[in-house]
Design an enzyme around this catalytic site. Structure first.
Site, PDB file in Angstrom:
ATOM      1  N   THR A 292      72.740  54.094  40.450  1.00 32.60           N
ATOM      2  CA  THR A 292      73.935  53.778  39.654  1.00 32.60           C
ATOM      3  C   THR A 292      73.622  52.603  38.749  1.00 32.60           C
ATOM      4  O   THR A 292      72.657  51.879  38.963  1.00 32.60           O
ATOM      5  CB  THR A 292      75.110  53.295  40.531  1.00 32.60           C
ATOM      6  OG1 THR A 292      74.769  52.019  41.118  1.00 32.60           O
ATOM      7  CG2 THR A 292      75.450  54.286  41.601  1.00 32.60           C
ATOM      8  N   ASP A 293      74.476  52.356  37.788  1.00 35.88           N
ATOM      9  CA  ASP A 293      74.427  51.075  37.110  1.00 35.88           C
ATOM     10  C   ASP A 293      75.103  50.058  38.047  1.00 35.88           C
ATOM     11  O   ASP A 293      75.693  50.429  39.076  1.00 35.88           O
ATOM     12  CB  ASP A 293      75.107  51.139  35.740  1.00 35.88           C
ATOM     13  CG  ASP A 293      74.627  49.998  34.843  1.00 35.88           C
ATOM     14  OD1 ASP A 293      74.101  49.001  35.365  1.00 35.88           O
ATOM     15  OD2 ASP A 293      74.790  50.102  33.608  1.00 35.88           O
ATOM     16  N   TYR A 294      75.028  48.794  37.670  1.00 34.74           N
ATOM     17  CA  TYR A 294      75.402  47.700  38.563  1.00 34.74           C
ATOM     18  C   TYR A 294      76.815  47.879  39.140  1.00 34.74           C
ATOM     19  O   TYR A 294      77.810  47.837  38.407  1.00 34.74           O
ATOM     20  CB  TYR A 294      75.325  46.386  37.798  1.00 34.74           C
ATOM     21  CG  TYR A 294      75.271  45.167  38.675  1.00 34.74           C
ATOM     22  CD1 TYR A 294      74.053  44.624  39.061  1.00 34.74           C
ATOM     23  CD2 TYR A 294      76.428  44.566  39.115  1.00 34.74           C
ATOM     24  CE1 TYR A 294      73.991  43.501  39.873  1.00 34.74           C
ATOM     25  CE2 TYR A 294      76.377  43.441  39.924  1.00 34.74           C
ATOM     26  CZ  TYR A 294      75.152  42.921  40.300  1.00 34.74           C
ATOM     27  OH  TYR A 294      75.110  41.809  41.101  1.00 34.74           O
ATOM     28  N   GLY A 296      78.399  50.285  39.954  1.00 32.56           N
ATOM     29  CA  GLY A 296      79.135  51.355  39.253  1.00 32.56           C
ATOM     30  C   GLY A 296      80.090  52.112  40.166  1.00 32.56           C
ATOM     31  O   GLY A 296      81.134  52.598  39.711  1.00 32.56           O
TER      32      GLY A 296
END
Ligand code: NOJ
Length: 766
Positions: A292-294, A296
């Site tokens: 995932t992005d941070y 997310g």
């Protein structure tokens, strides 16, 4: 330089042979190893592999208070609840973390260490939008190789790069991290970067690191250019315009993909099964892991698609393998798996992918493969690395204007460098650059002195504050320090005008500050900050020749500047060596060759503006025509078109010749053009080839970049370039999303930029 790359290459080849077994045998061995390991793992340990935590804290026991964040992290690692760590900066720190995993956890599974290595690690390269402007894919690949060598010397085995999001909206601050607006150029750059980071297949050497394609998908198309905002686009636009660079990176072997914060078709990418499973894995054959992005996953309830537990499960089921820092898998999956809400095979699938990545990196053979404390001294900021960075910086600069050929400058001139960017080290670097020593970059003043060999007299004055208000500066720097000048505006200006009066030429160093583009840095006004504009007007009023050395991470609406300043060199944020490269170009040791990879608008109202647009049913041929697609107040013409950039020399293009005027689906034809250097300087020219499908079953763009060649042509000489056109270059996704080419008329265009081309016609026959 050659030496490093040659020896790294030999190691890779040798490693490949030594490995010995065929890929299939290796796969069988790997599968067996991982199956055995997974048989020993508890549910919590499997979930641990999917849990990525931030490595900012020191975890050395003894030096900390009981229950400090560092100790809590160490405890989780000891229990096997962490699979990877991001942003543990420094090989010593990486060593601390890895030791706990490998020496103190039950199954001793090594962790992976990730970081945002975006445009270099210790040696700073231009921001990606700048690199793209070099159109030099070999050099970009070398950049990624150097970054991988330096990052891996510091314990990093995984970079969150390349960012390949197409963007047509410079209000969005993250245009700085990508290649610009074009799918073809974006794809070429994506491939070059993946090759540079990962090297030859096999991860045999300790300088080969995992690349991450991000942000999958469509992150560069938020409504109104506002970061993280709604994305809504047709499937045809996705497939034809926005997907190609992600796909190209996957095909180049990128080991990991990062899902984006935004939604795709009303479902957040992180929980979007169609995107992560159907498109990425089934259609494109991706077999690596998705992170995932941070944090997310924490956004999912806020998107409004369910409560924390159900959205966490949905993310895993969609194909998101690693949860970066949200702690959602960590806290919610154990119960979800034990209760049967998540089938074991779904957890196993993701766990296996993470273990495969570790296996392929060679971490099970040697968990300390990337942790060698003697390497930073050898591998950081070497002369060879800096030479690549200086060359790439020089090639990334775009000469936007050079009226009366005031550039290049004489080396024995008195030069007044004026502006907040002229004597400021961090200002050279741009966003996403975290070296151990942020003050290592040379300043423009130092660069000019050095490159002139001490002949130039280089004076400096700051001239103005970089921003209109301290509040704005605080938002930009977000907790980081910025240099404030406590003198009054009048005093600062007076000093500048006094300095200018003593000089032969003014080099105005102005633009965005280093953090003004990047994540969460969207802007609705793309002018120079007001105090800088005012300063520039004062400098122009002096009547001295003014060269604007522009700093920016995005296209700017420098309409007044284009009109009134005789010379403009756009230098982006060029990295640690940028100042020397600026000297190289200003003094003419290097002839500028960069070309824009996004269209620069006249004003914000023209956005989105991009060259590969469609004709519409009512095109405006010239400004102004009533009942045609245009504006009352400005024409549709951009300030600078895609592909634009000047040189100190001039190039003349001959007409296109085609060896055939038609081709079949299996055939090919050659388009040739002769380019003559008609000026006084030797120089590089990037020759661009565009194609238009004249009539098709769906509306196609006015032109699309399909090839380019960067060639060196000596003054007075000419070069004939042959471009092979194949049916593949004519393909697009049709209404049914089939990838096809359709028989009929095509136009091929070749030229110096997207708005200045020669053209010829050919047919594709059945
Ligand atoms: C958020 C950014 O969107 C992404 O690009 C980056 O890789 C992660 N944070 C990790 O730092």
């Amino acid at each position: 330089m050659k030496k490093i790359f040659a020896s790294a290459f030999l190691m890779l080849v040798a490693g490949g042979f030594a490995f010995g077994a065929s890929p299939d045998e290796n796969d069988v061995k790997m599968d067996r190893f991982i199956t055995d390991l997974m048989n020993k793992m508890t549910i919590e340990e499997k979930i641990g592999q999917l849990h990525q935590i931030s490595g900012g804290d020191d975890i050395v026991s003894g030096e900390q208070q009981v229950n400090s964040p560092g100790q809590q992290k160490a405890e989780m690692i000891r229990r096997g609840e962490v699979g990877s760590v991001l942003n543990a900066k420094g090989v010593d720190k990486v060593m601390q973390y890895q030791k706990v995993a490998v020496e103190e956890s039950r199954l001793k599974i090594p962790m992976m260490f990730a970081m945002d290595v975006i445009h270099g690690y210790e040696t700073g390269f231009p921001v990606p939008l700048g690199m793209a402007a070099s159109w030099n894919m070999d050099l970009i690949e070398q950049m990624a190789r150097v970054a991988a060598v330096e990052a891996s010397a510091d314990g990093v085995c995984w970079t969150f790069s390349p960012m390949v999001d197409i963007s047509r909206d410079p209000r969005w601050g993250r245009v700085v991290e990508g290649a610009g607006e074009d799918p073809y150029l974006g794809s070429e750059m994506a491939k070059a970067m993946v090759r540079g980071y990962q090297g030859e297949p096999g991860f045999e050497s300790d300088t080969q690191i995992l690349a991450t394609v991000k942000h999958f998908a469509l992150y560069g198309a938020p409504d109104a250019g506002r970061d993280y905002s709604t994305v809504d686009m047709s499937r045809l636009r996705m497939y034809n315009d926005y997907f190609p660079p992600y796909k190209a990176a996957v095909e180049a072997g990128a080991a990991t993909v990062m899902s984006s914060f935004n939604e795709v078709d009303n479902v957040p990418a992180t929980a979007n099964k169609w995107l992560l499973d159907e498109v990425l894995r089934k259609q494109w054959g991706f077999d690596g892991l998705v992170v995932t992005d941070y944090a997310g996953i924490n956004d999912l309830p806020r998107h409004g698609i369910g409560d924390p537990v159900s959205t966490t499960i949905r993310a895993l089921e969609a194909g998101t393998d690693i949860d970066m820092e949200a702690y959602a898998y960590h806290y919610m999956l154990p119960e979800a798996v034990k209760s049967g809400r998540v089938p074991m095979y779904v957890l196993d699938r993701s766990c296996r992918r993470v273990l495969e990545a570790k296996y392929k990196l060679g971490l099970f053979d040697d968990p300390y493969k990337y942790i060698d404390e003697s390497r930073p001294d050898k591998d950081f900021f070497t002369d060879e690395h800096r030479a690549v960075a200086r060359k790439l910086a020089g090639e990334s600069f775009v000469l936007l204007k050079n009226e009366g050929n005031i550039l290049p400058l004489r080396k024995d001139a008195t030069i007044a460098v004026i502006g907040p960017h002229g004597n400021n080290r961090p200002m050279m670097l741009g966003p996403w650059f975290y070296p151990h020593d942020i003050y290592r970059a040379a300043t423009v003043v130092e660069g000019l002195k050095e490159v002139s060999g001490g002949k130039a007299e280089v004076l400096y004055a700051r001239g103005c504050q970089p921003f209109e208000s301290e509040e704005y500066a605080k938002r930009v720097y977000f907790g980081k320090e910025f240099e404030k000048d406590n003198r009054s505006d009048e005093e600062i200006l007076k000093e500048a005008l006094d300095v200018a009066a003593k000089a032969d030429v003014i080099v105005a160093t102005l633009g965005e500050s280093t953090e003004m583009s990047g994540e969460s840095s969207s802007r609705t006004d793309l002018n120079l900050p007001k105090p800088q504009q005012d300063l520039l007007k004062e400098l122009v009023k002096t009547g001295k020749p003014v060269v604007l050395v522009l700093f920016t991470g995005r296209p700017l609406t420098i309409t007044w500047e284009k009109e009134n300043v005789p010379a403009i060199l756009n230098t982006w944020f060029g990295g640690t060596e940028a100042a020397y490269a600026i000297g190289d170009v200003l003094f003419g040791d290097v002839n500028p060759s960069g070309k824009l990879t996004s269209t620069w608008p006249v004003n914000v109202g023209q956005i989105p503006i991009y060259y590969n647009c469609k004709n519409t049913g009512k095109p405006m041929d010239q400004w102004f025509q009533k009942f045609r697609s245009g504006y009352l107040d400005v024409s549709n013409e951009p300030l600078f078109p895609f592909g634009y950039g000047l040189s100190y020399t001039t190039f003349e293009y001959g007409d296109i010749t085609l060896d055939h005027d038609s081709m079949g689906e299996k055939g090919r034809l050659t388009a040739s053009v002769t380019v003559r250097n008609t000026g006084k300087y030797d120089g590089y020219e990037t020759v661009q080839l565009y194609i238009k499908d004249v009539y098709a079953s769906i509306i196609r763009p006015l032109k699309e970049l399909k090839a380019f060649k960067k060639v060196f042509i000596k003054a007075g000489e000419s070069v004939t370039l042959d471009f092979e056109i194949t049916a593949d270059m004519l393909k697009f996704y049709n209404y049914d999303l089939d990838y096809v080419c359709e028989a009929g008329d095509f136009e091929v265009m070749i030229g110096r930029n997207s708005a200045d081309v020669k053209s010829a016609k050919f047919k594709l026959v059945d």
